[in-house]
Design a protein around this motif. Sequence first.
Motif, short mmCIF file in Angstrom:
data_model
loop_
_atom_site.label_atom_id
_atom_site.label_comp_id
_atom_site.label_asym_id
_atom_site.label_seq_id
_atom_site.Cartn_x
_atom_site.Cartn_y
_atom_site.Cartn_z
N ASN A 55 0.83 -1.21 0.00
CA ASN A 55 0.00 0.00 0.00
C ASN A 55 0.86 1.26 0.00
O ASN A 55 0.48 2.29 -0.55
CB ASN A 55 -0.94 0.01 1.21
CG ASN A 55 -2.03 -1.03 1.08
OD1 ASN A 55 -2.27 -1.55 -0.01
ND2 ASN A 55 -2.68 -1.36 2.18
N ASP A 56 2.03 1.17 0.64
CA ASP A 56 2.98 2.29 0.60
C ASP A 56 3.51 2.47 -0.82
O ASP A 56 3.71 3.59 -1.29
CB ASP A 56 4.14 2.04 1.56
CG ASP A 56 3.68 1.87 3.00
OD1 ASP A 56 2.89 2.71 3.46
OD2 ASP A 56 4.08 0.89 3.64
N ILE A 57 3.78 1.34 -1.49
CA ILE A 57 4.28 1.40 -2.86
C ILE A 57 3.27 2.10 -3.77
O ILE A 57 3.65 2.84 -4.68
CB ILE A 57 4.58 -0.03 -3.38
CG1 ILE A 57 5.78 -0.61 -2.63
CG2 ILE A 57 4.84 -0.03 -4.88
CD1 ILE A 57 6.07 -2.06 -2.96
N ASP A 58 1.99 1.88 -3.51
CA ASP A 58 0.95 2.51 -4.32
C ASP A 58 1.04 4.03 -4.28
O ASP A 58 0.58 4.72 -5.21
CB ASP A 58 -0.44 2.09 -3.83
CG ASP A 58 -0.73 0.62 -4.12
OD1 ASP A 58 -0.08 0.06 -5.02
OD2 ASP A 58 -1.59 0.05 -3.43
N ASN A 59 1.62 4.57 -3.22
CA ASN A 59 1.71 6.02 -3.05
C ASN A 59 3.07 6.60 -3.43
O ASN A 59 3.29 7.80 -3.28
CB ASN A 59 1.38 6.39 -1.60
CG ASN A 59 -0.05 6.06 -1.23
OD1 ASN A 59 -0.96 6.29 -2.01
ND2 ASN A 59 -0.25 5.49 -0.05
N THR A 64 10.88 6.97 -7.15
CA THR A 64 11.09 6.23 -5.90
C THR A 64 10.75 4.75 -6.09
O THR A 64 11.38 3.88 -5.49
CB THR A 64 10.25 6.83 -4.76
OG1 THR A 64 10.49 8.24 -4.69
CG2 THR A 64 10.61 6.20 -3.43
N PHE A 65 9.76 4.47 -6.93
CA PHE A 65 9.43 3.07 -7.24
C PHE A 65 10.61 2.39 -7.92
O PHE A 65 10.93 1.23 -7.64
CB PHE A 65 8.19 3.02 -8.12
CG PHE A 65 7.71 1.62 -8.43
CD1 PHE A 65 7.58 0.67 -7.43
CD2 PHE A 65 7.37 1.26 -9.73
CE1 PHE A 65 7.13 -0.62 -7.72
CE2 PHE A 65 6.92 -0.02 -10.03
CZ PHE A 65 6.80 -0.96 -9.02
N GLU A 66 11.28 3.11 -8.82
CA GLU A 66 12.47 2.56 -9.47
C GLU A 66 13.56 2.27 -8.43
O GLU A 66 14.24 1.23 -8.49
CB GLU A 66 13.00 3.54 -10.51
CG GLU A 66 12.08 3.72 -11.72
CD GLU A 66 12.57 4.80 -12.66
OE1 GLU A 66 13.77 5.15 -12.58
OE2 GLU A 66 11.77 5.29 -13.48
N LYS A 67 13.75 3.19 -7.49
CA LYS A 67 14.75 2.99 -6.44
C LYS A 67 14.39 1.78 -5.58
O LYS A 67 15.27 1.02 -5.15
CB LYS A 67 14.86 4.24 -5.57
CG LYS A 67 15.45 5.45 -6.26
CD LYS A 67 15.52 6.64 -5.32
CE LYS A 67 16.14 7.85 -5.99
NZ LYS A 67 16.20 9.02 -5.07
#
Length: 234
Positions: A55-59, A64-67
């Motif tokens: 759920n944190d990834i969704d935000n 930052t997702f790439e990192k």
Amino acid sequence: MDNFIDIFTKQIINVFYPFLVFIYLLIFILFIFKFIINLILKKIEKNKLKKIGINDIDNLDGLTFEKYLEVLFKNMGYKVIRTPYMQDYGADLILEKDNKKTVVQAKRYKSKVGVKAIQEIVAAKGYYKADHAMVITNSYFTFNAKILAKENNVELWDRKNLIKNIIQYLSDDNKNDNKQALVNNESFKDELQTDINFCFICNKRLTDKEIDYCLKNTDIFKGKTYCYNCQKKV
């Protein structure tokens, strides 16, 4: 006159030499200090990313997702290179392991990922002369995207695959209970289904018809499977 110039030059050197040494030493110390601070900040960011849930990834934003994926793949034993944020030619990450190169496109989406992402990563595979190509999302893929990926040997990680690999690989080497902590994390608890042959709610064994219906309607059931009665509750 020449003697005067020599004497004057030596005096200037004697006066300014300690000052110049001090300046160079100060620059060196600042460089080392900056290097150490950057290492500490990267370590803090890595530990923070390792602990977040789906759920944190969704935000997260795209960068930052790439990192986050960079941290994940490093834990999987890959050498990881993040491409420039702009003009990446379709690949966000380049992975290397066992003399094989893999290009990865990261899609932090709220909706389903379509064929464009598959087309871009196929182009990136050729541009970077890679052996393998992947598209990873926190969401799901459209039917057409899956067909195109299959025809071009592109590996797809949807939300369910991403969660599975996070739980398997983002564990601290010195803390064996970290995997269990990730499983117990509220962000993961509502997402994880260990066996699609059983209803996610009541754990009843499902018929092939019930499974097929749920998997064909991922926009409703989010990749989980339910019995006929529980489908009405979703």
